[in-house]
Design a protein around this motif. Structure first.
Motif, short mmCIF file in Angstrom:
data_model
loop_
_atom_site.label_atom_id
_atom_site.label_comp_id
_atom_site.label_asym_id
_atom_site.label_seq_id
_atom_site.Cartn_x
_atom_site.Cartn_y
_atom_site.Cartn_z
N SER A 84 -53.87 -4.36 11.45
CA SER A 84 -52.94 -5.43 11.82
C SER A 84 -52.22 -5.16 13.14
O SER A 84 -51.68 -6.07 13.75
CB SER A 84 -51.86 -5.61 10.75
N PHE A 125 -56.36 -8.77 18.33
CA PHE A 125 -56.38 -9.71 17.21
C PHE A 125 -55.17 -10.63 17.26
O PHE A 125 -55.28 -11.84 17.07
CB PHE A 125 -56.42 -8.99 15.86
N LYS A 126 -54.04 -10.05 17.55
CA LYS A 126 -52.82 -10.87 17.63
C LYS A 126 -52.98 -11.95 18.70
O LYS A 126 -52.66 -13.12 18.47
CB LYS A 126 -51.61 -10.00 17.94
N SER A 176 -55.95 -14.47 17.64
CA SER A 176 -55.64 -15.30 16.48
C SER A 176 -54.51 -16.27 16.80
O SER A 176 -54.48 -17.39 16.31
CB SER A 176 -55.32 -14.45 15.26
N PHE A 214 -60.49 -10.20 12.43
CA PHE A 214 -59.55 -9.14 12.05
C PHE A 214 -60.24 -7.78 12.03
O PHE A 214 -59.69 -6.78 12.48
CB PHE A 214 -58.97 -9.47 10.66
#
Ligand code: ATP
Ligand code: MG
Length: 332
Positions: A104, A109-110, A113, A126
């Motif tokens: 995370s 990814f942040k 997404s 992810f």
């Protein structure tokens, strides 16, 4: 010889200058002293919405650009990621030793997404950094030449390698990042604080390897510059001009200071014209060679098939060790 692994996603038909300067061009140089594996990362390209016919076309076009830029399929191993099933198989094993919180924290990814809306982001997106770790570890690579944007993913790769080795016994080489800090990162011409990216929002911010010289020159002329008139390198105060200087330096191999001295007292427009010439000079031969390769897709596919065969000699051995160490019952 040390083994080196790297890849680019076929998420567009053409690579961009960031991929070239931050990745492919360095690969070409590494071929002399390393045993290299370069792959077209098609498994990564399906982590976002994709069109099947487009993906197949882009996979070939991307491979053609590798060769056109100087990757020699005889000296190096050039393959398509999905042709070597051990990438995906190892990724599953690594998924099961990756912490959810750990994954995370990956900033790519942040970013990606957020762009898609959290509800549209897939589990594949992810898990992308874990697949990337598998891409590297499955070849027992010593070094991974990537752009600055991949530093965090490489750190994860090293952690996963060490974790697996500690838990199940020495299995993986722990790879070193090979990041050329100075020239590594190319920024969007319209948004010089964001990295140039195939999936970038601003079409005009992107210089594509396969675009006509005129189109690229036009984009360079329209590049966002900064307040003032002085041409100097200052990433904070002058991100636009600094980006142009970075690209100029990377493509000519000349130090930034020397270019700054050459353009002293001249205007931003002069630098842009000079840069457009440099870009054309570098890209024209690559474009010609890529076109020749794409005119004979059957031969290109044969090259890729041979690459996959070579690659599997290494990956099959790694995977069988991994499975055995993890306790999977051997199939008789
Ligand atoms: P996408 O937007 O689909 O993620 P991308 O442009 O980021 O595409 P990747 O295929 O993710 O390209 O990355 C391929 C290689 O190119 C990696 O080694 C990465 O570090 C390098 N790279 C990508 N963008 C840049 C950039 N702007 N500057 C320098 N290197 C870059
Ligand atoms: Mg990327």
């Amino acid at each position: 010889r040390p083994r080196v692994v790297s890849g680019v996603q076929p998420s567009a038909d053409s690579l961009h200058l960031g991929n070239y300067v931050g990745a492919v061009r360095n690969w070409v140089r590494m071929q002399d002293e390393n045993e290299c594996v370069f792959f077209v990362a098609d498994l990564h390209a399906v982590t976002v919405e994709q069109d099947p016919a487009t993906l197949a076309r882009r996979t070939r076009v991307t491979a053609a650009q590798y060769i056109a830029a100087g990757i020699d399929p005889e000296r190096s191993t050039l393959l398509v990621q999905s042709h070597v099933p051990e990438h995906a198989q190892l990724a599953w094993a690594l998924n099961c030793i990756t912490g959810f919180g750990e994954a995370s924290r990956m900033t790519q990814f942040k970013d990606k997404s957020a762009k898609q809306g959290a509800d549209n982001a897939t589990v594949g997106l992810f898990a992308y950094p874990v697949l990337m770790a598998a891409d590297i570890l499955v070849y027992q690579a010593h070094a991974v030449p990537v752009g600055e944007d991949q530093r965090q993913h490489l750190e994860l790769t090293r952690n996963l390698a060490q974790r697996f080795n500690t838990r199940f016994g020495d299995t993986f080489v722990v790879p070193e990042p090979k990041i050329l800090a100075e020239t590594a990162k190319v920024y969007d011409l319209q948004q010089p604080t964001a990295k140039m990216s195939k999936s970038a929002a601003s079409e005009n911010g992107l210089i594509r390897l396969l675009d006509p010289a005129k189109k690229n020159a036009k984009k360079i002329k329209a590049a966002v510059t900064d307040d003032g008139t002085e041409i100097r390198f200052d990433r904070e105060a002058k991100p636009g001009v600094s980006n142009l200087l970075t690209i100029y330096s990377a493509l000519t191999g000349r130090p930034v200071d020397e270019i700054v001295a050459e353009y002293e007292g001249r205007m931003y427009g002069h630098l842009k014209v000079g840069l457009a010439e440099v870009v054309t000079e570098v890209l024209t031969p690559i474009q010609q060679r890529a076109q020749e390769l794409l005119d004979d897709p059957a031969e290109l596919d044969r090259i890729l098939a041979r690459g996959a065969e070579k690659g599997r000699e290494v990956t099959a051995a790694t995977l069988s060790t991994v499975y055995e160490r993890m306790g999977f019952l051997p199939r008789l």
